[in-house]
Design an enzyme around this catalytic site. Structure first.
Site, PDB file in Angstrom:
ATOM      1  CE  LYS A 286      19.259  -8.413   1.710  1.00 51.88           C
ATOM      2  NZ  LYS A 286      19.306  -8.168   3.179  1.00 51.88           N
TER       3      LYS A 286
ATOM      4  CD  GLU B 101       7.277  -0.745  -4.230  1.00 53.40           C
ATOM      5  OE1 GLU B 101       6.608  -0.186  -3.342  1.00 53.40           O
ATOM      6  OE2 GLU B 101       8.020  -1.738  -4.011  1.00 53.40           O
TER       7      GLU B 101
ATOM      8  N   GLY C 175      19.024  -2.521   3.708  1.00 50.48           N
ATOM      9  CA  GLY C 175      18.955  -1.843   2.416  1.00 50.48           C
ATOM     10  C   GLY C 175      19.604  -0.477   2.409  1.00 50.48           C
ATOM     11  NE  ARG C 176      17.664   2.164   7.966  1.00 52.60           N
ATOM     12  CZ  ARG C 176      16.878   1.113   8.209  1.00 52.60           C
ATOM     13  NH1 ARG C 176      16.288   0.479   7.199  1.00 52.60           N
ATOM     14  NH2 ARG C 176      16.669   0.701   9.449  1.00 52.60           N
TER      15      ARG C 176
ATOM     16  CD  GLU D 253      13.742   2.358   5.440  1.00 46.75           C
ATOM     17  OE1 GLU D 253      12.817   2.609   4.644  1.00 46.75           O
ATOM     18  OE2 GLU D 253      14.758   1.707   5.132  1.00 46.75           O
TER      19      GLU D 253
ATOM     20  CG  HIS E 233      18.724  32.560  -4.201  1.00 45.95           C
ATOM     21  ND1 HIS E 233      18.621  33.923  -4.391  1.00 45.95           N
ATOM     22  CD2 HIS E 233      20.042  32.295  -4.079  1.00 45.95           C
ATOM     23  CE1 HIS E 233      19.838  34.456  -4.414  1.00 45.95           C
ATOM     24  NE2 HIS E 233      20.711  33.485  -4.226  1.00 45.95           N
TER      25      HIS E 233
ATOM     26  CE  LYS F  62       7.386  -1.849   0.289  1.00 48.50           C
ATOM     27  NZ  LYS F  62       8.602  -2.683   0.269  1.00 48.50           N
TER      28      LYS F  62
END
Length: 551
Positions: A208, A214, A272-273, A358, A389, A517
């Site tokens: 944004k 990152e 964001g999510r 979050e 399994h 961060k």
């Protein structure tokens, strides 16, 4: 007005008293006593069917949970969200991901602005662009059509579009291969670049602000890689044919070399999510086409309308949220395992990890007071039958009780004989096994029938006994389609919202992401050579020293 503490409310105290009895119940007995239990404790909406009968609850439990939901204000808070009130109080923002999937012409006026018109203007641009790429009209700098798309983002700018693209692979364009890079670890970018051709690759930079650390490191690496393969005399022109952005920072994308005409904006009321419905969903529209992307939005909107209008007693997100709250608060379940019995949903548990943890992984209320109960459980999982399994051993016989959400489609997208029957058999059998378990007497009878000696029967019985009484929900859809996937995601979004209201936390900020961060920037400078005069604890100083010595 400050909410009273959760545990002080009359409905919570009534639930606590009720739980003293309910926690002693055996679900086997509940089913035996009520032949209509499945019909009473299941419901459906927006193409999704929810069976919540395999939980340790009865009608009185649900009645008390509904009282709690109303006492905590779930309905007015829900209405405030849909109306665009600034319910994200720590950032002063509205929360309007639901507006992103509303049809054209729906009324959404916020601060005097018709955001519906803005949303559909961006969607129109997404359609024009994705149609051009998919048809082969959009060409790379050497005149070749795009064959590969690399989405560069992190968090919600990666988990959502990646999960959806993988889930809808049967709808994907046969020419386009989709790649996702999120990790600042260079191995992630290296793996993607090793599979693509600079002449036919389109990069989407999803940030944004166009400043996400990152994402921008990965974007600059991709930019350098591309320019190293582009003709020097027209490098900037070539770059504009291969890079687009989901962003709002026009000046930064121009400096990067992206044409502002190829910037697809979204808004600060989109977390964001919750952003896969916005321009962040550009990879989805590229992969499956804008028509199916619209179906994806429509499925979510149908579930939104159900959440907005259905009484809480028949409201799927409310039921899922309240039952999860019951299991967390009164059965002391500290995690929830998500088990999609559909290989194409293999990234869905990871997607829900961010959505839920979050959002509700908070320790203070909306007004800054300590929460007086446990909040969000840990979310984890894997596709069935793989999980069976791996970690189902712990779920069946471990010391902790972990509720499960089983998710399945009744019809597959493939035509392979017998596979889907076996898959559904495993899904339904596991939910039954978690509920029923196997008593010591049943084990003894089975072992004796096999002809084992009495002493061997007694030796093995404790190892083969299953306590059962493990809660689970089962969510079914006819097929996994863009529409049902949209509804499924919206179901969990609103379930998360309901639980956030019960705990009175702000489900729409994420301050816990920031501290690491900030420290990382300081340590990165020290690793790059700046003096590090023992500013940290001895462990961190020692780790920095070892890393610098290894260079």
């Amino acid at each position: 007005m400050r909410q009273p503490s959760l545990t002080s409310t009359a409905s919570f105290q009534a639930l606590a008293q009720h739980a003293d009895i309910a926690t002693t119940w055996q679900m086997r007995d509940l089913f035996a006593a009520d032949p209509q239990r499945f019909e009473r404790f299941s419901d459906e909406a927006a193409g999704l069917f929810l069976d919540y009968s395999k939980n340790r609850l009865d009608g009185r439990t649900l009645e008390l949970l509904m009282q709690l939901a109303r006492e905590r204000g779930v309905e007015p808070r829900r209405d405030a969200m849909f109306l665009g009130a600034r319910i994200n109080n720590t950032e002063g923002r509205a929360v309007l991901h639901t507006a992103l999937r509303a049809p054209r012409g729906a009324s959404h006026v916020v601060d005097g602005v018709d955001i519906n018109a803005d949303i559909h203007a961006v969607l129109d641009r997404v359609k024009t662009f994705t149609d051009a790429v998919r048809s082969g009209e959009w060409l790379g700098h050497t005149g070749k059509p795009i064959t590969d798309v690399v989405n560069i983002g992190i968090g919600g700018s990666d988990l959502g579009p990646k999960m959806v693209v993988l889930a809808l692979r049967h709808y994907a364009h046969p020419r386009l291969r989709m790649h996702f890079v999120s990790n600042v670890d260079g191995h992630d970018m290296d793996a993607a670049l090793s599979q693509v051709d600079p002449e036919t690759t389109l990069f989407i930079v999803a940030s944004k602000t166009f400043t996400t650390t990152e994402t921008m490191m990965n974007a600059q690496t991709a930019r350098r890689w591309f320019l190293a393969h582009a003709p020097a005399e027209s490098a900037e022109h070539a770059l504009a044919k291969h890079f687009v952005a989901a962003s709002t920072n026009t000046e930064a994308i121009k400096t990067f070399g992206i044409d502002p005409a190829n910037m697809f904006p979204f808004w600060d009321w989109v977390g964001g999510r919750y952003s896969v419905w916005s321009a962040i969903g550009l990879p989805v529209a590229l992969a499956v086409g804008f028509g199916y992307f619209k179906d994806f939005l429509a499925g979510a909107h149908e579930l939104d309308e159900h959440f907005r209008t259905a009484p809480l007693e028949q409201n799927l997100p409310a039921l899922l949220g309240l039952i999860g709250f019951w299991n967390r608060q009164f059965l002391a379940c500290s995690s929830v395992s998500i088990a999609p019995y559909h290989q194409d949903l293999n990234r869905f548990p990871a997607y829900l990890q961010q959505l839920d943890m979050e959002s509700n992984g908070k320790r203070v209320t909306r007004d800054g007071q300590p929460v007086d109960t446990p909040t969000c459980p840990a979310i984890w999982g894997e596709c069935g039958t793989n999980g069976q399994h791996a970690y189902f051993q712990l779920l069946h016989q471990g010391t902790d009780i972990t509720p499960m959400d089983f998710i399945a489609a009744l019809r597959p997208a493939h035509e392979m004989d017998h596979h889907h029957t076996a898959l559904l058999a495993n899904c339904f059998a596991q939910s039954e096994a978690f509920m029923k378990g196997k008593t010591a007497d049943e084990v003894r009878a089975d072992l004796a029938a096999q002809g084992l000696a009495p002493e061997e029967v007694e030796r093995l019985t404790p190892h083969k006994t299953f306590p059962g009484n493990r809660p689970s929900n089962t969510i079914l859809m006819e097929r996994l389609t863009p529409t049902t996937l949209g509804a499924l995601i919206a179901l969990y979004e609103h379930k998360t919202f309901v639980q956030g209201v019960l705990w009175d936390v702000n489900s729409f900020d994420q301050w816990g992401v920031e501290l690491g961060k900030v420290l990382a920037k300081k340590i990165e400078a020290e690793l790059a050579g700046e003096p590090a005069p023992n500013l940290h604890d001895s462990s961190t100083n020692g780790l920095i020293a070892r890393a610098k010595a290894a260079v």
